[in-house]
Write an enzyme that holds these catalytic residues in place. Structure first.
Site, mmCIF file in Angstrom:
data_model
loop_
_atom_site.group_PDB
_atom_site.id
_atom_site.type_symbol
_atom_site.label_atom_id
_atom_site.label_comp_id
_atom_site.label_asym_id
_atom_site.label_seq_id
_atom_site.Cartn_x
_atom_site.Cartn_y
_atom_site.Cartn_z
ATOM 1 N N ARG A 144 -57.268 -28.618 -36.662
ATOM 2 C CA ARG A 144 -56.870 -29.455 -36.758
ATOM 3 C C ARG A 144 -57.554 -30.894 -35.454
ATOM 4 O O ARG A 144 -57.562 -31.610 -36.215
ATOM 5 C CB ARG A 144 -55.451 -29.689 -36.146
ATOM 6 N N HIS A 166 -49.044 -36.021 -32.715
ATOM 7 C CA HIS A 166 -48.166 -35.582 -33.486
ATOM 8 C C HIS A 166 -47.334 -34.432 -32.684
ATOM 9 O O HIS A 166 -46.131 -33.562 -32.923
ATOM 10 C CB HIS A 166 -48.969 -34.374 -34.453
ATOM 11 N N GLU A 199 -53.411 -23.992 -45.035
ATOM 12 C CA GLU A 199 -53.506 -25.540 -44.472
ATOM 13 C C GLU A 199 -54.931 -24.560 -43.325
ATOM 14 O O GLU A 199 -55.148 -23.596 -43.506
ATOM 15 C CB GLU A 199 -52.179 -25.337 -43.112
ATOM 16 N N HIS A 216 -52.381 -34.985 -34.963
ATOM 17 C CA HIS A 216 -52.490 -34.709 -36.707
ATOM 18 C C HIS A 216 -53.749 -35.819 -37.606
ATOM 19 O O HIS A 216 -53.548 -37.191 -36.985
ATOM 20 C CB HIS A 216 -52.034 -34.964 -37.098
ATOM 21 N N ARG A 264 -52.708 -26.316 -31.596
ATOM 22 C CA ARG A 264 -52.175 -25.111 -32.493
ATOM 23 C C ARG A 264 -52.243 -25.363 -33.616
ATOM 24 O O ARG A 264 -52.649 -26.175 -34.414
ATOM 25 C CB ARG A 264 -50.391 -25.987 -32.408
HETATM 26 C C1 SIN Z 1 -48.601 -31.047 -41.294
HETATM 27 O O1 SIN Z 1 -47.720 -30.053 -42.731
HETATM 28 O O2 SIN Z 1 -49.292 -30.810 -41.904
HETATM 29 C C2 SIN Z 1 -48.053 -29.914 -40.310
HETATM 30 C C3 SIN Z 1 -47.654 -29.111 -40.348
HETATM 31 C C4 SIN Z 1 -47.375 -28.569 -38.766
HETATM 32 O O3 SIN Z 1 -47.928 -29.565 -38.002
HETATM 33 O O4 SIN Z 1 -48.274 -27.420 -38.487
#
Ligand code: SIN
Length: 427
Positions: free
Chosen positions: A268, A329, A112, A226, A364
């Protein structure tokens, strides 16, 4: 009014509350509360996965990725602990029976934003559901753990700066619980925001209790948005997340003209800011995440829940681009705790999203939230186990109130600069 006694009272049935309960001594009587149903937690909703160091050698890089995403505002000791204790906790979930996706004979690791390598374990796109179901099943097997649903903690009971219990509302009834230790693991604050991926019931209850009792907070205005949340143009409903792991597997972000405008794997907060700039420029309401160019069988098997949810809105993500926009989020701030979950009040602990360990800094790193819930709740349980015998149960409660003041939490979220004014509900 009813009275009840427990050694440890835990408000919250997400990963932090349950994992703490499971690591407490079997001779301690534990009461775990859920404000609604045991499964109505943000843990259950988590899609992407759980970050973990791949091995000893990966620990420094995992630490550096977490610090970089957090703009180096993180508490370094907490980040080192998170990375060092990650593998043992993933192994423990596997011992409880959780089946992460596999690759050849080992675990399958996805990626990610802002992770330098693939290091996120997952169960398809419903990792949180797998974690929640595993922990709930394990908790139900333990005879020393009671699970009460539809029960809200509205205050703690204290004597000076020592917590001696909690006050609950259960189906209109007030229940005073005398407890040696109380744990606040009530989740995040998304229910206070108009657009959020969080359950609407999560309204910062633990933080409200801390505020009314003078328990110290930290980074109280640090909220994460998010970047990619399904935009159906609907108001005041919980928003459905389009996991960052889609981008980790190769999905791209485009504007309505089909043009890419950002590196999809930046931290993010940077992707969110880039989308907001793009929307400002175009005057449009959403951008699009596109995975339609990838093998459709892979997309359907790797992301079955997201695929099905999009279909409900008439979007087939193996063929169509998915409209997304940012939404609240996660809460990085919260009740200030030390490395063992202890707050500024004696015998009061805070864990998970309710707590601020300082591990996330300003932003985060993706998939570090479930990991934080595991690592620090196990540490808190160890501290409780070691100290419980020295604490006397005090059975007389007084001085509490029944109100959970959302306005007080909102004031903290806004901070001195009045942030999130347009995003927050006004009560
Ligand atoms: C996601 O799956 O994008 C969220 C994971 C997270 O909040 O770290």
């Amino acid at each position: 009014m009813k009275k009840f006694e427990a050694d440890v009272l835990i408000a919250g049935s997400g990963v932090a509350g349950l994992y703490c309960a499971l690591h407490l001594r079997s001779d301690l009587k534990i009461l775990v509360l859920s404000k609604s149903e045991l499964t109505e937690t943000d843990t259950y909703l988590a899609q992407g996965g759980i970050s973990t160091a791949l091995d000893e050698k990966d620990i420094p890089l995992f630490v550096e990725d977490t610090l970089k995403a957090g703009d180096y505002e993180n508490k370094v000791d907490a980040v080192n602990i998170l990375a060092k204790e990650s593998i043992e906790n993933i192994m423990e979930l596997i011992r409880y029976g959780l089946q992460f996706d596999k690759h050849n004979s080992g675990l399958s690791y996805t990626r990610e934003g802002a992770h330098s390598v693939n290091r996120i374990v997952h169960q398809k796109d419903e990792t949180g559901k797998a974690v929640a179901e595993t922990l709930i099943a394990e908790a139900k097997r333990r005879s020393n753990i009671e699970l009460w649903e539809h029960t809200t903690m509205v205050d703690i009971i204290k004597e000076g700066n020592r917590c001696i219990g909690g006050v609950l509302m259960k189906e209109g009834e007030i229940i005073e619980v005398a407890a040696k230790d109380v744990v606040l693991a009530t989740g995040g604050v998304g229910g206070l925001f108009k657009k959020s991926t969080n359950h609407r019931t999560l309204t910062g209850d633990g933080v409200a209790i801390a505020i009314k009792n003078g328990v110290e907070l930290k980074d109280a205005d640090y909220v994460q948005f998010h970047p990619t949340v399904l935009d159906r143009g609907l108001e005041n409903e919980r928003r459905f997340l389009i996991s960052e792991s889609l981008r980790g597997e190769g999905a791209i972000l485009v504007n309505s003209k089909g043009e890419r405008f950002v590196n999809e794997l930046l931290p993010r907060d940077e992707v969110t800011a880039a989308i907001e700039r793009e929307l400002e420029k175009s005057g449009e309401k959403c951008v699009y995440i596109d995975i339609s160019f990838m093998d459709s069988e892979f997309v359907k098997t790797r992301f079955p829940a997201i695929y099905q949810e999009c279909l409900k809105s008439g979007i087939d993500m193996t063929k169509d681009r998915v409209p997304v926009s940012p939404a609240q989020h996660y809460y990085m701030g919260g009740i200030k705790v030390d490395l063992n979950g202890r707050t500024s009040m004696e015998n009061l602990y805070a864990l998970g999203e309710t707590a601020c360990t300082g591990v996330h800094g300003k932003n985060r790193l993706a998939s570090n939230s479930l990991l934080e819930g595991l690592v620090f709740s196990k540490r808190a349980a160890k501290t409780i186990n070691e100290t419980a015998d020295k604490i006397e149960l005090v059975k007389e409660g007084k001085g509490y109130t029944l109100e959970l003041d959302k306005k007080a939490v909102i004031k903290e979220l806004k901070g001195s600069s009045g942030k999130y004014e347009d995003e927050l509900f006004s009560y």
